[in-house]
Design an enzyme around this catalytic site. Structure first.
Site, short mmCIF file in Angstrom:
data_model
loop_
_atom_site.label_atom_id
_atom_site.label_comp_id
_atom_site.label_asym_id
_atom_site.label_seq_id
_atom_site.Cartn_x
_atom_site.Cartn_y
_atom_site.Cartn_z
N CYS A 2 15.28 -3.31 4.76
CA CYS A 2 15.84 -4.57 5.38
C CYS A 2 14.71 -5.71 5.34
O CYS A 2 13.51 -5.38 5.05
CB CYS A 2 15.49 -4.13 6.98
N ARG A 27 13.33 -4.83 -1.75
CA ARG A 27 13.33 -3.68 -0.85
C ARG A 27 14.02 -2.65 -0.55
O ARG A 27 13.88 -1.75 0.05
CB ARG A 27 12.84 -4.48 0.44
N TRP A 73 19.26 -2.13 5.62
CA TRP A 73 19.22 -0.71 4.79
C TRP A 73 19.60 0.05 6.10
O TRP A 73 18.95 0.33 7.22
CB TRP A 73 17.96 -0.34 4.54
N ASN A 99 14.63 -5.83 12.07
CA ASN A 99 14.18 -4.72 11.09
C ASN A 99 13.48 -3.81 12.09
O ASN A 99 12.86 -4.23 13.11
CB ASN A 99 13.18 -5.18 10.03
N GLY A 100 13.88 -2.34 11.46
CA GLY A 100 13.08 -1.56 12.51
C GLY A 100 14.07 -0.68 13.27
O GLY A 100 15.35 -0.54 12.99
N GLU A 477 5.39 13.40 -10.13
CA GLU A 477 5.57 12.20 -10.50
C GLU A 477 6.67 11.87 -11.48
O GLU A 477 7.60 10.95 -10.97
CB GLU A 477 4.31 11.15 -10.64
N GLU A 484 14.94 9.40 -8.63
CA GLU A 484 15.26 8.18 -7.80
C GLU A 484 16.17 7.13 -8.72
O GLU A 484 16.78 6.34 -7.95
CB GLU A 484 13.90 7.67 -7.45
N HIS A 500 8.03 32.83 -10.46
CA HIS A 500 8.13 33.46 -9.27
C HIS A 500 9.34 32.88 -8.56
O HIS A 500 9.65 32.63 -7.45
CB HIS A 500 6.81 32.89 -8.35
N LYS A 595 12.22 -0.38 -1.10
CA LYS A 595 10.82 -0.58 -1.76
C LYS A 595 9.90 -0.02 -0.58
O LYS A 595 8.68 0.36 -0.76
CB LYS A 595 10.57 -1.80 -2.29
C1 F6R Z 1 8.72 5.92 -5.61
C2 F6R Z 1 8.36 5.08 -4.53
C3 F6R Z 1 8.09 5.71 -3.14
C4 F6R Z 1 6.82 5.24 -2.59
C5 F6R Z 1 6.60 5.47 -1.11
C6 F6R Z 1 5.46 5.11 -0.38
O1 F6R Z 1 8.84 5.40 -6.77
O2 F6R Z 1 8.07 3.95 -4.64
O3 F6R Z 1 8.08 6.99 -3.41
O4 F6R Z 1 5.77 5.70 -3.33
O5 F6R Z 1 7.53 5.30 -0.34
O6 F6R Z 1 5.42 3.92 -0.62
P1 F6R Z 1 3.82 3.00 -0.58
O7 F6R Z 1 3.09 3.09 -1.51
O8 F6R Z 1 4.29 1.49 -0.23
O9 F6R Z 1 3.33 3.44 0.94
#
Ligand code: F6R
Length: 600
Positions: A2, A27, A73, A99-100, A477, A484, A500, A595
């Site tokens: 959002c 975002r 969102w 937002n929220g 990672e 994603e 396992h 984001k």
């Molecule tokens: C993956 C990604 C998310 C963030 C997670 C934490 O590519 O971007 O998994 O890492 O949402 O976000 P931050 O680092 O902003 O707390």
């Protein structure tokens, strides 16, 4: 997740709002809308889908110098035109973006608004209906807004306009980020300074449970008791070009390519006059005093924390636990006597991490935030901050922030080690310089990774990443990156754990990407690769120079064995990028993702 923008001034607000919303697209959102007021009514335009759709819906002939805008969102109610913001009160007099998440919206609805017909399934509509209810009871809009805020439980950033007074925007925030930007004969509102950098770089921070009355000449911050709060402004140190894609097709590719530069910036920023790495002496003292470090983070930042634990334990000999922030609150481990909490967060706004920070502060423990965003909530509320200096990260998939987090954690570990009287047997400045050059040679080898993506990932429905020790953490990672943005089901596993259970998933042709960067587990991980290959898997081994054998698909340039995650992740980022591209996925804005995850 959002985004809010607002403008009040002399110019037409529509284009400013739309441009602002475009800057907040990164975002993550699924619908968007704006509402503009000009004294002859409030005009609401909203659409499900991208801002490009909203643009088509906006009536170009309406001129209005006041407006609010929103990217949604979905949390309460599916993504749809009806559920998208702005929302209006029953009479249409008041219009609101939010937002929220309002946790008690259902209770408020039952208690106060039984007779009000609702048009959406959102928690937000409750807020705007409540303000109107209190206005109808004889309160001014400001009083009604304040009374409504005092009833809300949860997180909110709000902007409200009144059809009868188009010269004011009412703003409030609790837990969700919101800033007010200052201009000459105009003022703006934004979730993020980037959104309104087009018109101003001067901002005022808002604190939780504050409301602000914004007119084109004035910004008045008040607390919920109506008392005026004085606060100065700051200049957002952002360069408009930092947030442009330039000649790149995607932000993600640009950000992957920026990693060598970010390494050099980090070295510069953390190097003292004598050339040695330095961090704030208060942070060093806090690290020295701690008997155990608790790293709290989510997603990619959590993965950085897992590697950071190795850095701190191996260099500074200080025990570290790493926890997923959304689990920590109700699953708190027994804490040591002198814990120090480290929050790792690119955005500095992640609500799951923030709720742990609030808890930790209530318990009286010290907290350090490692973030890319100065002035972010996690930075403001912790005792100490270490900045990543990575520049704005716009693509939803985190890349340069991850390697920046690793570099800053390595620096923290090194400085702590020295302060605790331990020798670090290598020169970290020199080794990070070698990492930067190695990164460059990897970002120059894009074709190799595009070929791997094409060969292994064009048709597959899943992919596994395996590794041992720190390679396992990088594999996690890599799997997150791939799933994603390409929607291929990808998982990371410890090499030894496969037999396992997971090995049951291996079928003819299943891609298995194996990392082999560590001498002490090189033979074991290769043994695991043989096990999966014997069951039909299609393995792709990425090894470190000096450890390679015939048939390895890519050999990484050599860097210090502890710092390999900083470079072994780059092939995985690029493979994920090209896999997503080949599958026609929206690389920078993957479905369902945001984001900045500002809801718990
Ligand atoms: C993956 C990604 C998310 C963030 C997670 C934490 O590519 O971007 O998994 O890492 O949402 O976000 P931050 O680092 O902003 O707390």
């Amino acid at each position: 997740m959002c985004g809010i923008v607002g403008y009040i001034g002399n110019n037409d607000s529509k284009e400013i709002l739309l441009k602002g919303l475009e800057k907040l697209e990164y975002r993550g959102y699924d619908s968007a809308g704006i509402a503009v007021a000009n004294g002859e009514g409030v005009h609401v335009f909203k659409e499900k889908g991208r801002i490009a759709e909203l643009r088509k819906a906006v009536d170009a002939d309406v001129f209005a110098a006041t407006g609010i805008g929103h990217t949604r969102w979905a949390t309460h109610g599916v993504p749809s035109r009806e559920n998208s913001h702005p929302h209006q009160s029953q009479s249409g007099r008041l219009t609101l973006v939010h937002n929220g998440v309002i946790e008690n919206y259902d209770i408020l609805k039952r208690e106060y608004l039984q007779n009000v017909p609702f048009k959406s399934e959102t928690d937000t509509e409750v807020i705007v209906q409540l303000v109107e209810l209190f206005v109808n009871e004889g309160n001014t809009v400001e009083e009604a807004f304040r009374r409504t805020l005092s009833l809300l439980h949860g997180s909110y950033a709000l902007a409200l306009i009144d059809d009868k007074d188009p010269d004011t925007i009412y703003v409030a925030k609790n837990k969700s980020p919101l800033l007010v930007g200052l201009g000459k004969e105009f003022n703006v509102v934004a979730s993020d300074a980037m959104a309104m950098l087009q018109v101003t770089n001067e901002y005022v921070e808002l604190m939780d449970k504050e409301m602000v009355i914004v007119t084109k000449e004035k910004v008045t911050i008040k607390n919920l008791d109506g008392e005026i709060v004085d606060r100065g402004s700051y200049i957002a140190e952002l360069d408009a070009s930092d947030i442009e894609k330039g000649t790149y097709p995607h932000y993600m590719l640009k950000e992957i390519d920026e990693q060598p530069l970010v390494m050099r910036k980090i070295i510069q920023n953390y190097q003292g006059g004598e050339g040695a790495l330095e961090i704030d002496s208060d942070i060093v003292a806090a690290m020295k005093q701690a008997d155990r470090i608790y790293i709290i983070a989510a997603g990619t930042s959590y993965h950085a924390g897992l590697v950071g634990k190795q850095f701190i334990e191996r260099m500074a000999k200080l025990p570290v636990e790493v926890h997923i922030s959304s689990e920590f609150g109700y699953n708190m481990p027994l804490l040591s006597e002198k814990p120090l909490f480290i929050f790792i967060s690119q955005s500095g706004e992640t609500a799951d991490s923030r709720q742990v920070l609030v808890q930790v502060k209530e318990m009286g423990h010290p907290a350090l935030t490692i973030t890319n965003v100065p002035g972010s909530t996690l930075s403001r509320e912790a005792d100490f901050t270490l900045l990543l200096h990575a520049g704005p990260e716009i693509a939803v998939a985190s890349t340069k922030a991850y390697t920046a987090q690793l570099a800053v954690l390595a620096i923290l570990a090194e400085v702590t080690a020295k302060s605790r009287g331990f020798d670090v047997e290598f020169d970290l400045v020199k080794e990070l310089g070698i990492v930067a050059s190695a990164m460059e040679s990897l970002t120059d080898s894009k074709e190799a990774f595009e070929d791997i993506a094409r060969e292994y990932l064009t048709v597959t429905r899943n992919c596994f990443f395996i590794g041992r020790g720190i390679d396992f953490y990088v594999g996690l990672e890599g799997a997150l990156k791939l799933k994603e943005i390409s929607y291929i089901q990808a998982e990371g596993f410890a090499g030894g754990e496969l037999k396992h259970g997971t090995i049951a998933l291996i079928e003819e042709g299943t891609p298995v990407i194996a990392l082999a960067t560590q001498d002490y587990v090189n033979l074991s991980i290769r043994g695991n690769v043989k096990e999966v290959a014997a069951r039909g898997a299609y393995p792709c081994i990425i090894s470190m120079k000096g450890l390679e054998t015939d048939g390895d698909r890519f050999v990484l340039p050599e860097v210090h064995h502890l710092l390999t995650p900083l470079i072994s992740v780059i092939p995985l980022q690029l493979i994920s990028y090209y896999a997503a591209l080949h599958r026609d996925c929206d690389v920078d804005k993957p479905r369902n993702l945001a984001k900045s995850v500002t809801v718990e």
